[in-house]
Design a protein around this motif. Structure first.
Motif, short mmCIF file in Angstrom:
data_model
loop_
_atom_site.label_atom_id
_atom_site.label_comp_id
_atom_site.label_asym_id
_atom_site.label_seq_id
_atom_site.Cartn_x
_atom_site.Cartn_y
_atom_site.Cartn_z
N ALA A 35 5.78 3.83 1.50
CA ALA A 35 5.41 3.02 0.34
C ALA A 35 6.65 2.46 -0.35
CB ALA A 35 4.59 3.86 -0.64
N HIS A 36 7.70 3.27 -0.44
CA HIS A 36 8.93 2.81 -1.08
C HIS A 36 9.56 1.67 -0.28
CE1 HIS A 36 13.13 2.99 -2.53
NE2 HIS A 36 12.58 3.41 -3.66
N LEU A 37 9.60 1.80 1.04
CA LEU A 37 10.17 0.74 1.89
C LEU A 37 9.36 -0.55 1.78
CD1 LEU A 37 10.98 2.82 5.09
CD2 LEU A 37 12.65 1.74 3.58
N GLY A 38 8.03 -0.42 1.65
CA GLY A 38 7.18 -1.59 1.59
C GLY A 38 6.94 -2.12 0.19
N GLY A 39 7.45 -1.44 -0.83
CA GLY A 39 7.25 -1.89 -2.21
C GLY A 39 5.79 -1.88 -2.62
N ILE A 40 5.07 -0.79 -2.29
CA ILE A 40 3.65 -0.70 -2.61
C ILE A 40 3.37 0.65 -3.27
CG2 ILE A 40 2.98 -2.22 -0.71
CD1 ILE A 40 2.18 0.28 0.87
N PRO A 41 2.25 0.78 -3.96
CA PRO A 41 1.93 2.07 -4.59
C PRO A 41 1.35 3.06 -3.59
CG PRO A 41 0.24 0.45 -5.13
CD PRO A 41 1.31 -0.28 -4.36
N THR A 42 1.56 4.33 -3.86
CA THR A 42 0.91 5.39 -3.10
C THR A 42 0.29 6.36 -4.09
OG1 THR A 42 1.22 7.06 -1.37
CG2 THR A 42 2.99 6.83 -2.94
#
Length: 759
Positions: free
Chosen positions: A375-382
């Protein structure tokens, strides 16, 4: 291979396109290499390799980073992924050419970065991690139509064709049913594929070609159920995070029955409205039956599934559809994290505390932690979801590294069940029985009220140990440091570690005496035997992983319980979480102390989480619930916390103990597992590693010592454990450590960063 190609370090995304060929001049993409500049690419192969290999781009072929290709490797051809520009170390004339490029979308850059990140963190060769990302090689080829059969109308058997019972069963299946493949017909009819082919050759079946099934598309605009005020506030928070398209990790912390699933469904809907994909990880396939039904009711179509029970064709179609962006929602086991999502918008990890998220074989990783990294690499929430979060997650939320959303009450006015401790030192079961008198009485009362009972024992089979009363011999697995478990219903002895199975025998293999083998201790089958004796009129069933095979069997069992076709359910942890049974009001735990034995760092935490989840099955409807925990240690902090409903008090005590000892999440651990079939070679290498171990005022190495499972699947095992402060990066320490020792080819050394199990 070293003579024909060069190896280089991985650095994805360094070139936008690499092309070669004659003919008219073409405009080059940014980063494209001209023809006369020795066009080459680095290709990472799904093999235990630490570097990518250089290959030549043949004339007329254009490649970009992420392209799936076929390349020569010695005498064979293998699949790989273009990882960037070639290193240029080897002469062009010595390079082998790329054979072909597959017509599928390139592996996204974020996925390539994720492969590298997982490899670096877990100290696994990048090629080994890549293998998980292209686990279905057949998906790279276009799907072909599948041969299936219908029953030919009015067709009569030819003269001399004998209608056997298996042939009749096949025809009966096709009377009013859809076309089925030969394999499906054979499985459902309980016969061989040759029976199906014989019917087709006799003209009784009509062949048809089935095109690949299009997966349903969930409707994100379909209205969901009415949420409570707390649920709506939580859902609004998650929707905002998904809509922002910015990385965050949030703990959705709610008691069992608080409606956490419906809340995170709103995050899925928000991702779909934004044109993004959603991934939901579940720890066990057993959890998926009711979850899938709820999802289909909410969104009007099921999600795509990803787990080991899928057929090869299902895995191929799903992998390709995910890569093409045709699958909006995937629900799956930990390996679903490595699918090539075209536009992933949110990751949800349900029951994030569950130990099933830790993969212990091959590439050793924890799916929860890797999901946060993805999620951090893709810039998305988890979103991490649990009623009993892991201590690591709770500490991260308490320190504001993770956000927290709380759901403190059960949905619909239901209340949490009362938890009672049954002291087995005082309330003893009769000889050769396992249910205490007080639990037996509670079962009688519950059945009289026409309500349901769940009896929980996290031990499969009939008995965990069989010994000879004549000579004392204990039946042990020859391949593992483990007892053979008796499975009386299947009339076999089985090792639950390597799978070895042998028939039950009345004769002791050691002394030859007959009739002297005795079962020691209870498993779920033995509890079922006692239930049948005490409550002969009750409808009872066993729910365990070795009595239910696949999602369909689990779904059918869940239906029988929900429809009140059963009065007493006896089972293991497969029934402990994720299920909602309104008429289930009594939960009895036969051996609540079972998980507290041994020196496992997380024994108390795991036991608390599991028993809390089991207890949460009671009283989820309008009727209040009751939980009875049979224990020899009622004074244990885990038992006291469960009885008092003091979850946070237990976590505080557990955190204080870990902090004082410098253990995770306040310290770092990494294990080396040395294994091999030659015990002497394993011991020799273990001693050498122990002597070369890094040590300082802050870093300590424990061992080498035999692993608790010192023999597993025929391999002798030793462990070394590195302990360091949280601020120390352990990977460089371990890399330098391993460089000091020559590892012989007949011994394997596995690195387990952040070990979760100590077996």
């Amino acid at each position: 291979m070293r003579e024909n190609s060069a190896r280089s370090g991985a650095n994805p995304g360094t070139a936008s396109g690499i092309t070669s060929g004659g003919g008219p001049a073409q405009a080059l993409l940014p980063g494209t290499v001209p023809v006369d500049a020795d066009p080459r690419v680095r290709v990472l192969l799904p093999l235990p390799l630490r570097e990518a290999y250089d290959y030549r781009v043949p004339a007329g072929m254009t490649l970009v980073p992420g392209d799936y290709v076929e390349v020569p490797l010695g005498p064979r051809r293998v699949l790989g992924v273009v990882w960037g520009d070639g290193a240029g170390v080897v002469e062009a004339a010595r390079l082998k050419p790329v054979v072909r490029r597959f017509d599928v979308p390139p592996m996204p850059e974020v996925e390539r970065k994720f492969v590298e990140w997982v490899a670096a963190y877990t100290m696994t060769p990048p090629g080994h991690v890549l293998r998980m990302a292209i686990s279905v090689p057949s998906a790279l080829e276009p799907a072909k139509a599948t041969l299936a059969y219908l029953r030919k109308p009015d067709a009569e058997p030819p003269p001399g064709f004998k209608m056997t019972e298996p042939r009749r069963r096949v025809l009966a299946l096709l009377d009013d049913g859809p076309p089925r493949t030969p394999a499906e017909l054979a499985e459902e009819a309980g016969c061989g594929v040759t029976v199906v082919r014989g019917l087709a050759e006799a003209g009784l079946l009509e062949p048809v070609l089935l095109q690949p099934t299009k997966l349903g598309r969930p409707d994100c605009h379909r209205p969901g159920p009415t949420l409570s005020a707390d649920q709506e506030a939580a859902a609004a928070d998650l929707r905002a995070r998904v809509e922002s398209g910015v990385y965050s990790t949030v703990l959705l912390d709610g008691v069992t029955g608080s409606g956490k699933t419906e809340v995170y469904y709103e995050a899925i809907a928000a991702a779909l409205k934004a044109g993004k994909q959603a991934l939901v990880l579940l720890p066990e396939i057993a959890l998926s039956a009711q979850w899938l039904d709820r999802f289909a009711r909410r969104f009007g179509a099921p999600p795509a599934e990803w787990h080991s029970e899928l057929t090869g064709a299902q895995r191929r179609d799903t992998w390709r559809a995910v890569a093409n962006g045709e699958v909006p929602v995937v629900v799956g086991a930990r390996s679903a994290l490595f699918l090539p999502y075209k536009a992933l918008g949110v990751i949800i990890i349900d029951e994030e505390h569950d130990p099933a998220y830790k993969q212990e074989e091959g590439s050793i990783y924890h799916a929860r932690d890797m999901a946060v990294a993805r999620a951090h690499l893709g810039g998305i929430p988890t979103v991490l979801v649990s009623a009993t979060p892991s201590l690591e997650t709770k500490v991260n939320a308490d320190s504001n590294r993770y956000a927290r959303i709380e759901l403190p009450g059960r949905h619909g006015g239901a209340v949490l069940p009362d938890v009672e401790l049954v002291d087995l030192r005082k309330d003893r079961p009769p000889a050769r029985h396992w249910l205490a008198p007080s639990l037996k009485k509670a079962i009688e009362q519950t059945l009289a009220e026409k309500e349901q009972v769940m009896l929980f024992l996290n031990r499969r089979g009939y008995a965990p140990l069989t010994l000879c009363r004549a000579c004392g011999h204990r039946l042990q697995c020859p391949n593992c440091t483990a007892w053979l478990v008796e499975h009386r219903l299947a009339r076999k002895l089985q090792c639950h570690h390597c799978g070895l199975s042998q028939p039950l025998s009345p004769t002791c293999p050691e002394c030859g005496e007959e009739g002297t083998l005795a079962a020691c201790g209870p498993g779920v089958e033995r509890i079922a035997e006692e239930v049948a004796e005490l409550f002969p009129d009750a409808r009872a069933a066993i729910m365990a992983s070795d009595t239910l095979f696949g999602p369909r069997a689990i779904q059918e069992m869940v239906r029988r319980i929900a429809d009140h076709e059963l009065d007493i359910l006896i089972g293991t942890q497969v029934m402990a979480k994720g299920h909602h049974f309104p008429m289930l009001t009594l939960v009895g735990v036969v051996d609540a102390d079972l998980g507290l034995a041994g020196g496992d760092l997380r024994a108390g935490e795991r036991t608390y989480q599991l028993l809390h989840q089991v207890a949460g099955r009671a009283g989820r409807g309008e009727r209040p619930g009751r939980v009875m925990l049979q224990t020899y240690m009622p004074e244990h902090p885990v038992m006291q916390a469960l009885a008092a409903g003091d979850r946070d008090g237990f976590y505080q005590l557990e955190a204080e103990m870990r902090l004082e000892a410098g253990m995770p999440p306040f310290g770092r651990l990494a294990a080396l597992i040395v294994s091999g079939e030659d015990a002497a070679a394993v011991e020799k290498l273990s001693i050498a590693l122990g002597r070369a171990a890094p040590r300082s005022d802050t870093v300590a190495v424990l061992g080498p010592a035999p692993a608790p499972l010192a023999l597993l699947r025929g391999r002798h095992r030793r462990r070394l454990l590195l302990k360091a402060p949280r601020t120390v990066q352990v990977q460089p320490l371990i890399a330098h450590w391993l460089e000091q020792v020559d590892i012989p080819p007949n011994v394997r050394v596995q690195v387990d960063v952040d070990p979760y199990s100590f077996l």
